[in-house]
Write a protein that holds these residues in place. Structure first.
Motif, PDB file in Angstrom:
ATOM      1  N   VAL A  71       1.183   6.467  -7.059  1.00  0.00           N
ATOM      2  CA  VAL A  71      -0.063   7.389  -7.423  1.00  0.00           C
ATOM      3  C   VAL A  71       0.177   8.812  -7.301  1.00  0.00           C
ATOM      4  O   VAL A  71       0.026   9.601  -8.061  1.00  0.00           O
ATOM      5  CB  VAL A  71      -1.224   6.922  -6.669  1.00  0.00           C
ATOM      6  N   LEU A  72       0.856   9.032  -6.179  1.00  0.00           N
ATOM      7  CA  LEU A  72       1.284  10.570  -5.708  1.00  0.00           C
ATOM      8  C   LEU A  72       2.344  11.107  -6.880  1.00  0.00           C
ATOM      9  O   LEU A  72       2.284  12.382  -7.253  1.00  0.00           O
ATOM     10  CB  LEU A  72       1.780  10.762  -4.432  1.00  0.00           C
ATOM     11  N   CYS A  73       3.344  10.145  -7.456  1.00  0.00           N
ATOM     12  CA  CYS A  73       4.283  10.582  -8.178  1.00  0.00           C
ATOM     13  C   CYS A  73       3.639  10.673  -9.637  1.00  0.00           C
ATOM     14  O   CYS A  73       4.034  11.548 -10.475  1.00  0.00           O
ATOM     15  CB  CYS A  73       5.463   9.537  -8.275  1.00  0.00           C
ATOM     16  N   ARG A 132       1.026  -1.367   0.077  1.00  0.00           N
ATOM     17  CA  ARG A 132      -0.040   0.109   0.059  1.00  0.00           C
ATOM     18  C   ARG A 132       0.697   1.059  -0.123  1.00  0.00           C
ATOM     19  O   ARG A 132       0.486   2.533  -0.574  1.00  0.00           O
ATOM     20  CB  ARG A 132      -1.141   0.100   1.230  1.00  0.00           C
ATOM     21  N   LEU A 183       0.900   3.875  -2.942  1.00  0.00           N
ATOM     22  CA  LEU A 183       0.206   5.415  -2.666  1.00  0.00           C
ATOM     23  C   LEU A 183       1.600   6.309  -3.090  1.00  0.00           C
ATOM     24  O   LEU A 183       1.207   7.296  -3.708  1.00  0.00           O
ATOM     25  CB  LEU A 183       0.239   5.486  -1.045  1.00  0.00           C
ATOM     26  N   LEU A 184       2.563   5.923  -3.157  1.00  0.00           N
ATOM     27  CA  LEU A 184       3.870   6.706  -3.424  1.00  0.00           C
ATOM     28  C   LEU A 184       3.779   6.654  -5.023  1.00  0.00           C
ATOM     29  O   LEU A 184       3.973   7.736  -5.648  1.00  0.00           O
ATOM     30  CB  LEU A 184       5.368   6.252  -3.070  1.00  0.00           C
ATOM     31  N   ILE A 197       0.567  11.616 -10.348  1.00  0.00           N
ATOM     32  CA  ILE A 197      -0.507  12.807 -10.440  1.00  0.00           C
ATOM     33  C   ILE A 197       0.200  13.856 -10.427  1.00  0.00           C
ATOM     34  O   ILE A 197       0.266  14.983 -11.228  1.00  0.00           O
ATOM     35  CB  ILE A 197      -1.416  12.822  -9.118  1.00  0.00           C
ATOM     36  N   THR A 198       1.471  14.014  -9.589  1.00  0.00           N
ATOM     37  CA  THR A 198       2.224  15.268  -9.564  1.00  0.00           C
ATOM     38  C   THR A 198       3.166  15.225 -11.012  1.00  0.00           C
ATOM     39  O   THR A 198       3.105  16.621 -11.504  1.00  0.00           O
ATOM     40  CB  THR A 198       3.409  15.442  -8.469  1.00  0.00           C
ATOM     41  N   SER A 199       3.430  14.449 -11.543  1.00  0.00           N
ATOM     42  CA  SER A 199       4.284  14.479 -12.791  1.00  0.00           C
ATOM     43  C   SER A 199       3.417  14.746 -13.705  1.00  0.00           C
ATOM     44  O   SER A 199       3.814  15.490 -14.800  1.00  0.00           O
ATOM     45  CB  SER A 199       5.072  13.194 -12.912  1.00  0.00           C
TER      46      SER A 199
END
Length: 189
Positions: A170-172, A163, A167-168, A174-176
């Motif tokens: 997904v966050l990468c 998880r 999560l990391l 989205i920001t990229s």
């Protein structure tokens, strides 16, 4: 009941059972009588008013099986009136029996429950049956794990790590995706 602990050589309280506790929430005879009068009044109102709206409420549940066919406790062919009148026999009792147990000792609850129900069974046994021949055998396999031990297993740790990585990721992504638009706008050919 007490139990001699083999490591500390001290007596620990396992529990026991007691009789004759008063249940303050149980209805007494006066309250049950008032409930019966109220139920009879309600039934009389239904009997008088149901012909006006063509409602056969007394036979609405006839031949309806609420549970499985093999249920030995299923009331068969009870009308609504019979069902509600039978409920008065199952109201809370004024006198209760309590079973006490030490929750720090894993086997204390099943031991005390078993001893209580064995005593009840032996008191209510059929005539001619010896008390030695009547009994309930309880087999207990307590798990000596705490909640913390259950959370610290390898499978739980793998799920937590998966998880975190997801999560990391997904966050990468989205920001990229936002920064790519900004870089694309400022580019010149």
């Amino acid at each position: 009941m007490t139990f001699a602990n083999t490591t500390a050589y001290q007596k620990m309280f396992l529990g026991g059972w007691t009789f004759g506790h008063k249940n303050v929430q149980a209805a007494n005879a006066t309250q049950i009588g008032r409930a019966r009068i109220g139920l009879d009044t309600m039934i009389e109102i239904f009997r008088n008013d149901s012909p006006m709206i063509n409602l056969d409420w007394e036979n609405a549940t006839k031949d309806v099986n609420w549970t499985t066919d093999s249920d030995p406790f299923n009331p068969t062919n009870l009308s609504v009136v019979d069902f509600y009148k039978s409920l008065f026999g199952y109201m809370d009792a004024e006198e209760n029996s309590k079973i006490w147990f030490n929750n720090r000792m894993w086997a204390s609850m099943p031991i005390n429950m078993n001893s209580f129900y064995n005593a009840v069974l032996r008191v209510l046994r059929p005539p001619g049956l010896s008390a030695d021949d009547a009994g309930i055998l309880a087999i207990n396999h307590p798990m000596n794990q705490t909640v913390e031990d259950g959370l610290n297993t390898k499978a739980t740790q793998k799920i937590v790590m998966f998880r975190i990585v997801l999560l990391l990721l997904v966050l990468c992504v989205i920001t990229s995706s936002f920064t790519m638009l900004l870089v694309d706008e400022d580019s010149s050919y």
